[in-house]
Design a protein around this motif. Sequence first.
Motif, PDB file in Angstrom:
ATOM      1  N   SER A  13     -14.620  19.889  58.670  1.00 32.63           N
ATOM      2  CA  SER A  13     -15.877  20.607  58.884  1.00 32.63           C
ATOM      3  C   SER A  13     -15.835  21.296  60.235  1.00 32.63           C
ATOM      4  CB  SER A  13     -17.081  19.665  58.818  1.00 32.63           C
ATOM      5  OG  SER A  13     -16.990  18.667  59.822  1.00 32.63           O
ATOM      6  N   SER A  14     -16.500  22.430  60.313  1.00 33.80           N
ATOM      7  CA  SER A  14     -16.566  23.179  61.564  1.00 33.80           C
ATOM      8  C   SER A  14     -17.959  23.755  61.731  1.00 33.80           C
ATOM      9  CB  SER A  14     -15.522  24.301  61.589  1.00 33.80           C
ATOM     10  OG  SER A  14     -15.821  25.283  60.607  1.00 33.80           O
ATOM     11  N   TYR A  15     -18.351  23.884  62.964  1.00 33.17           N
ATOM     12  CA  TYR A  15     -19.671  24.439  63.277  1.00 33.17           C
ATOM     13  C   TYR A  15     -19.510  25.417  64.427  1.00 33.17           C
ATOM     14  CZ  TYR A  15     -24.493  24.711  64.976  1.00 33.17           C
ATOM     15  OH  TYR A  15     -25.716  25.170  65.393  1.00 33.17           O
ATOM     16  N   THR A  16     -19.784  26.683  64.182  1.00 32.16           N
ATOM     17  CA  THR A  16     -19.732  27.688  65.243  1.00 32.16           C
ATOM     18  C   THR A  16     -21.115  27.781  65.879  1.00 32.16           C
ATOM     19  OG1 THR A  16     -20.222  29.457  63.662  1.00 32.16           O
ATOM     20  CG2 THR A  16     -17.911  29.010  64.102  1.00 32.16           C
ATOM     21  N   TYR A  17     -21.143  27.780  67.191  1.00 35.07           N
ATOM     22  CA  TYR A  17     -22.404  27.833  67.921  1.00 35.07           C
ATOM     23  C   TYR A  17     -22.173  28.633  69.203  1.00 35.07           C
ATOM     24  CZ  TYR A  17     -20.335  24.330  71.028  1.00 35.07           C
ATOM     25  OH  TYR A  17     -19.512  23.693  71.924  1.00 35.07           O
ATOM     26  N   ALA A  18     -23.213  28.835  69.972  1.00 37.44           N
ATOM     27  CA  ALA A  18     -23.120  29.595  71.226  1.00 37.44           C
ATOM     28  C   ALA A  18     -22.216  30.814  71.030  1.00 37.44           C
ATOM     29  CB  ALA A  18     -22.593  28.711  72.361  1.00 37.44           C
ATOM     30  N   PRO A  19     -22.621  31.782  70.181  1.00 41.07           N
ATOM     31  CA  PRO A  19     -21.722  32.879  69.788  1.00 41.07           C
ATOM     32  C   PRO A  19     -21.188  33.698  70.954  1.00 41.07           C
ATOM     33  CG  PRO A  19     -23.994  33.323  69.120  1.00 41.07           C
ATOM     34  CD  PRO A  19     -23.943  31.897  69.530  1.00 41.07           C
ATOM     35  N   LYS A  49     -20.267  32.509  73.713  1.00 41.13           N
ATOM     36  CA  LYS A  49     -19.243  31.693  74.361  1.00 41.13           C
ATOM     37  C   LYS A  49     -18.228  31.159  73.351  1.00 41.13           C
ATOM     38  CE  LYS A  49     -21.816  30.216  78.459  1.00 41.13           C
ATOM     39  NZ  LYS A  49     -20.828  30.778  79.395  1.00 41.13           N
ATOM     40  N   ARG A  50     -18.318  31.645  72.135  1.00 41.35           N
ATOM     41  CA  ARG A  50     -17.375  31.300  71.064  1.00 41.35           C
ATOM     42  C   ARG A  50     -17.278  29.787  70.840  1.00 41.35           C
ATOM     43  NH1 ARG A  50     -12.098  33.039  70.706  1.00 41.35           N
ATOM     44  NH2 ARG A  50     -11.698  32.019  72.686  1.00 41.35           N
ATOM     45  N   GLY A  51     -18.401  29.129  70.893  1.00 41.36           N
ATOM     46  CA  GLY A  51     -18.394  27.686  70.703  1.00 41.36           C
ATOM     47  C   GLY A  51     -17.960  27.295  69.305  1.00 41.36           C
ATOM     48  N   LEU A  52     -17.081  26.285  69.203  1.00 42.11           N
ATOM     49  CA  LEU A  52     -16.588  25.827  67.905  1.00 42.11           C
ATOM     50  C   LEU A  52     -16.378  24.319  67.968  1.00 42.11           C
ATOM     51  CD1 LEU A  52     -15.517  26.401  65.052  1.00 42.11           C
ATOM     52  CD2 LEU A  52     -13.250  26.748  66.073  1.00 42.11           C
ATOM     53  N   LEU A  53     -17.073  23.613  67.094  1.00 42.71           N
ATOM     54  CA  LEU A  53     -16.949  22.160  66.990  1.00 42.71           C
ATOM     55  C   LEU A  53     -16.286  21.839  65.666  1.00 42.71           C
ATOM     56  CD1 LEU A  53     -17.644  19.280  68.031  1.00 42.71           C
ATOM     57  CD2 LEU A  53     -19.810  19.494  66.787  1.00 42.71           C
ATOM     58  N   GLY A  85     -23.597  39.663  67.101  1.00 38.87           N
ATOM     59  CA  GLY A  85     -23.941  38.673  68.106  1.00 38.87           C
ATOM     60  C   GLY A  85     -22.823  37.723  68.461  1.00 38.87           C
ATOM     61  N   TYR A  86     -21.633  37.883  67.854  1.00 35.68           N
ATOM     62  CA  TYR A  86     -20.513  36.975  68.113  1.00 35.68           C
ATOM     63  C   TYR A  86     -19.448  37.678  68.944  1.00 35.68           C
ATOM     64  CZ  TYR A  86     -17.144  33.234  67.305  1.00 35.68           C
ATOM     65  OH  TYR A  86     -16.269  32.187  67.483  1.00 35.68           O
ATOM     66  N   LYS A  87     -18.915  36.963  69.894  1.00 34.50           N
ATOM     67  CA  LYS A  87     -17.924  37.531  70.806  1.00 34.50           C
ATOM     68  C   LYS A  87     -16.521  37.355  70.233  1.00 34.50           C
ATOM     69  CE  LYS A  87     -16.305  36.938  75.590  1.00 34.50           C
ATOM     70  NZ  LYS A  87     -16.547  36.157  76.832  1.00 34.50           N
ATOM     71  N   ARG A  88     -15.762  38.446  70.224  1.00 29.38           N
ATOM     72  CA  ARG A  88     -14.374  38.397  69.747  1.00 29.38           C
ATOM     73  C   ARG A  88     -13.468  39.093  70.753  1.00 29.38           C
ATOM     74  NH1 ARG A  88     -17.424  38.762  65.110  1.00 29.38           N
ATOM     75  NH2 ARG A  88     -16.786  37.400  63.378  1.00 29.38           N
ATOM     76  N   TYR A  89     -12.440  38.379  71.203  1.00 27.10           N
ATOM     77  CA  TYR A  89     -11.481  38.977  72.131  1.00 27.10           C
ATOM     78  C   TYR A  89     -10.634  40.011  71.402  1.00 27.10           C
ATOM     79  CZ  TYR A  89     -12.654  35.452  75.603  1.00 27.10           C
ATOM     80  OH  TYR A  89     -13.327  34.672  76.507  1.00 27.10           O
ATOM     81  N   VAL A  90     -10.378  41.110  72.092  1.00 27.67           N
ATOM     82  CA  VAL A  90      -9.653  42.224  71.489  1.00 27.67           C
ATOM     83  C   VAL A  90      -8.258  42.370  72.086  1.00 27.67           C
ATOM     84  CG1 VAL A  90      -9.648  44.718  71.116  1.00 27.67           C
ATOM     85  CG2 VAL A  90     -11.796  43.446  71.007  1.00 27.67           C
ATOM     86  N   ALA A 135     -27.898  30.154  61.691  1.00 29.65           N
ATOM     87  CA  ALA A 135     -28.682  31.109  62.468  1.00 29.65           C
ATOM     88  C   ALA A 135     -27.752  32.249  62.837  1.00 29.65           C
ATOM     89  CB  ALA A 135     -29.276  30.441  63.712  1.00 29.65           C
ATOM     90  N   ARG A 136     -28.258  33.241  63.543  1.00 34.09           N
ATOM     91  CA  ARG A 136     -27.432  34.381  63.939  1.00 34.09           C
ATOM     92  C   ARG A 136     -26.257  33.904  64.793  1.00 34.09           C
ATOM     93  NH1 ARG A 136     -27.531  39.915  64.444  1.00 34.09           N
ATOM     94  NH2 ARG A 136     -26.594  40.793  66.329  1.00 34.09           N
ATOM     95  N   GLY A 137     -25.058  34.150  64.341  1.00 33.32           N
ATOM     96  CA  GLY A 137     -23.874  33.751  65.084  1.00 33.32           C
ATOM     97  C   GLY A 137     -23.523  32.287  64.929  1.00 33.32           C
ATOM     98  N   GLN A 138     -24.252  31.534  64.092  1.00 33.47           N
ATOM     99  CA  GLN A 138     -23.990  30.110  63.907  1.00 33.47           C
ATOM    100  C   GLN A 138     -23.719  29.847  62.432  1.00 33.47           C
ATOM    101  OE1 GLN A 138     -26.846  27.478  65.789  1.00 33.47           O
ATOM    102  NE2 GLN A 138     -27.436  29.082  67.241  1.00 33.47           N
ATOM    103  N   ARG A 139     -22.644  29.122  62.164  1.00 39.07           N
ATOM    104  CA  ARG A 139     -22.273  28.869  60.773  1.00 39.07           C
ATOM    105  C   ARG A 139     -21.671  27.478  60.651  1.00 39.07           C
ATOM    106  NH1 ARG A 139     -21.507  31.498  55.992  1.00 39.07           N
ATOM    107  NH2 ARG A 139     -22.392  33.380  56.892  1.00 39.07           N
ATOM    108  N   LEU A 140     -22.029  26.810  59.564  1.00 36.67           N
ATOM    109  CA  LEU A 140     -21.504  25.489  59.237  1.00 36.67           C
ATOM    110  C   LEU A 140     -20.590  25.619  58.033  1.00 36.67           C
ATOM    111  CD1 LEU A 140     -21.504  22.375  59.575  1.00 36.67           C
ATOM    112  CD2 LEU A 140     -23.463  22.328  57.997  1.00 36.67           C
ATOM    113  N   TYR A 141     -19.403  25.035  58.147  1.00 34.17           N
ATOM    114  CA  TYR A 141     -18.442  25.070  57.046  1.00 34.17           C
ATOM    115  C   TYR A 141     -17.950  23.655  56.780  1.00 34.17           C
ATOM    116  CZ  TYR A 141     -14.282  26.160  54.284  1.00 34.17           C
ATOM    117  OH  TYR A 141     -13.343  26.221  53.286  1.00 34.17           O
ATOM    118  N   VAL A 142     -17.989  23.236  55.532  1.00 30.21           N
ATOM    119  CA  VAL A 142     -17.531  21.901  55.125  1.00 30.21           C
ATOM    120  C   VAL A 142     -16.524  22.076  54.000  1.00 30.21           C
ATOM    121  CG1 VAL A 142     -18.178  19.635  54.275  1.00 30.21           C
ATOM    122  CG2 VAL A 142     -19.745  20.895  55.763  1.00 30.21           C
TER     123      VAL A 142
END
Length: 869
Positions: free
Chosen positions: A554-560, A562-566, A685-690, A528-535
């Motif tokens: 594997s990684s799953y980005t969520y809550a863009p 809040k930079r969620g990463l599982l 839609g994804y937050k990135r610290y600058v 979804a927007r700001g959410q990505r699954l990588y295996v």
Amino acid sequence: MKVVLLLLGIFIASVVKCQVLEGVVSDADGQAVEGATVYVRETAQGCVADENGNFRIALPSGTYVCEVSALGYEKQTLQVRVGEKRDVLRVVLKPMVYMLQEAKVNARGEDPAFYIMRHAIARAPYHRHQVKRYLSEVYTKGTMQLEKIPKLLMLSKEIRKEVTPYLGKVFTLESVMEVAFEAPDTYERKIVAFSSSIPDDLSPDEALGIVTASVYDPDVMGMVSPLAPGAFSYYRFRFAECYLEDGKTINKIRVEPRKKNSQLLDGYIYIVENDWSVVNFDFSAKLTGVTLHIKGVFHDVKPSVFLPTSYDIDVDVKIFGVKAGGKYYASVKYKEVEADTTNGVVVKPVSVVAENKALPEPAKSPKREKAERKLEALLEKEELTTRDAYRMARLSQQLMTPERPDTIPPLEIREEVVTEKVSVDSMAVRRDSAYWLQMRTIPLKQEEVKGYQMRDSLRAVVKKSEGETDTTRRAHRDIFGQILWGSSYKLGKQGRFEFDGLVKAFPEYNFVDGFWIGQRFGVSLAVARGQRLYVEPSVYYATARKSWIWQVYSSYTYAPLKRGLLKVRFGDVSADYKGNAGAWRLENTLTSLVCADNFMKFYGKRYVALENRIDISNGLVLSVGGNYEKRRVLENHISYNIYKKDPKPNTPSSEGGVDMPDNTALHVYGQLDYTPRSFYRLRNGYKRYVRSDWPTFSVRYDRGISVGSGLSSAYNRIAIGVQQKKSLGLFDKISYKVQAGKFFSVKELYFPDYKQFGATGWVFSKEMFFSDFYLTDYYELATAEKWFQGALNYTSSYLLIKRLSFMQRFLFNEAVHVRYVWMPETKSYTECGYSLGFEDEIRGGVFFGFDREGYRGVGVRVVLPLDWK
């Protein structure tokens, strides 16, 4: 079709009914004045004369006022009648008569340039935001000539085929563009016409663009502007001359870089007295092997609104035996110009402040009112200091920038970013000679005409050379290259598949496993927007141990926001006892294979690991995770190496570490990292610290939990630390890291659970010199008790060697490094080093080690940050 285009061209010409004003600019001795500028007031149109002094402008019949000027000459203002008669206008420029500069020297006896540049820097933000929008028509012409190629390269048949059609010939690119500007930094460029004599088929969107950067910007064309806040730190300014032009005093200021650096300009800037706007600049810039000479001319297209009307750029290339030259012209005609009268305070010249100190009174916030009061106080000063000028520039920029809506968080960056949209007219490449004859502001020279005439024959030569390669064989080569080097492919609209290729099918060799043979794959899917699954699964066969090495990451980005990463990992691998503090495994592969120096030791690890990271609030990051491992001791199964030496046993004690039995480990942890006032951007839609001006503070707690009745880790550990990387201006930066920690309530502890400090086992590394140690045994720096470590790095473009003037033209920088660690096992250990290199590309350094007994040794290390998984 050609007949239709010809009739269309005749129709357009008949409707416009333009005549061409042609002319030649020379000096009193009859010598051509190259780079002279011709400006037509009524049409706000400028053009630049070529090296023969020739120029041409298409104008409807009528009477016009033309201003002809050149650096070092008095401006001539002429009334010209444009009609059916096409006499060549001959303009003779007289040498400039310079004035005696009025005394503007303060009690310290400063050069008058300081007074002028302080006011110009203070007023630069106003001039940068002075125009709200404009619409212009731009003619550009670029010529280039490849003059020389090293004979060694010409020995190659393939290079000879590629180069021969171009060598010694002059090629031309021409374009006509409509450029629309909208404040603050949006450009729309429409390619109306495009022509090229280069044999390759170029696309019209490859037309040469005008310089969209402004000299009033702190960063202009990737270089530091002389009008940037802080310019006095990078440039020396000297007053050269001044002269009167249209009742205005123009000051010519010499701009000299304090250091030889590709980010600094060298030359002259011409500034109007009291208005403090730029009317001309004449700069040169030197990069490695390339010299640029850039001239820009400004005219007041509206009262007190100066905009660039022409550019004249020379390019000289001399690098590795290749010699080439180029010339670039741009002539600008302004069709519409709208000044911005709503963007806040207008910084008034100091000389007229006493007459009217009032500022516009729109609705203002308390913060804006405070900035205006500070600016008023500075305006009232009779003489500005350099600090005052910088403060005025910052306050002016603040007042010119619209206030942020309350709906935008204060730390979110929505900077003025130059955006440029390019479109191409359907007729761009079909314009006929009649059209170009009318649009050119510089006539074609004989060699340029020949270039156009030779274009078709050269295209035939080039295409014949390219056609000698069979397309089927080329396609096979492409497929083979993908298999060899790896590739990636789209999976629908939202996915991608990648693999490493045969080159990385043998990524490692060690005496425990032998050769690894296998492959790594990767699949990425946008959920979804700001959410990505990588295996990313990988599987390899260990030839000596005759077993499979595999793992799945594997990684799953969520809550863009809040930079969620599982992250989830599991597998069965041979692991380095040093864990994440270990060196580059490719180093161990090379040293083992070549000289039997197997500094890394491995144990078998069957594991599953889980980690979750998320922002609790802005700048405050929480990471929690855990892993379960079954560890087993491994032995060497092979001893093959080029020099047929006996390898060391696969025990970490042979490299200063501690042996361990087979065991299990259940490890959990939590970590908090906090960086105050972290500015960020939102992209897709994804937050990135600058950035942040503050360091990052961290605290981490680890716990080993006993599992079952066998050997199992059981301990507690806590660590606190602070680290930061900070720029100290254009040429210097500093980084540091400090950490302290302690084990407590320890029941069982094995070597992989120790606190490990980064070390390299060989002369090469892929990690930049930040905090690792380089002269100890690989496993020597590890503790099971408590520790304190620190690292300091200072990088400068001008530290020692670069202070020598003849070395300043090179791009490398220098750095000094200090590392320190204290732990009960070894007490104090310190390393000091010096390195030089090219930023983060390659770096080499020499390091000296000192322990509690004094000097320990010296070593050389080289960083090659290769991407090799």
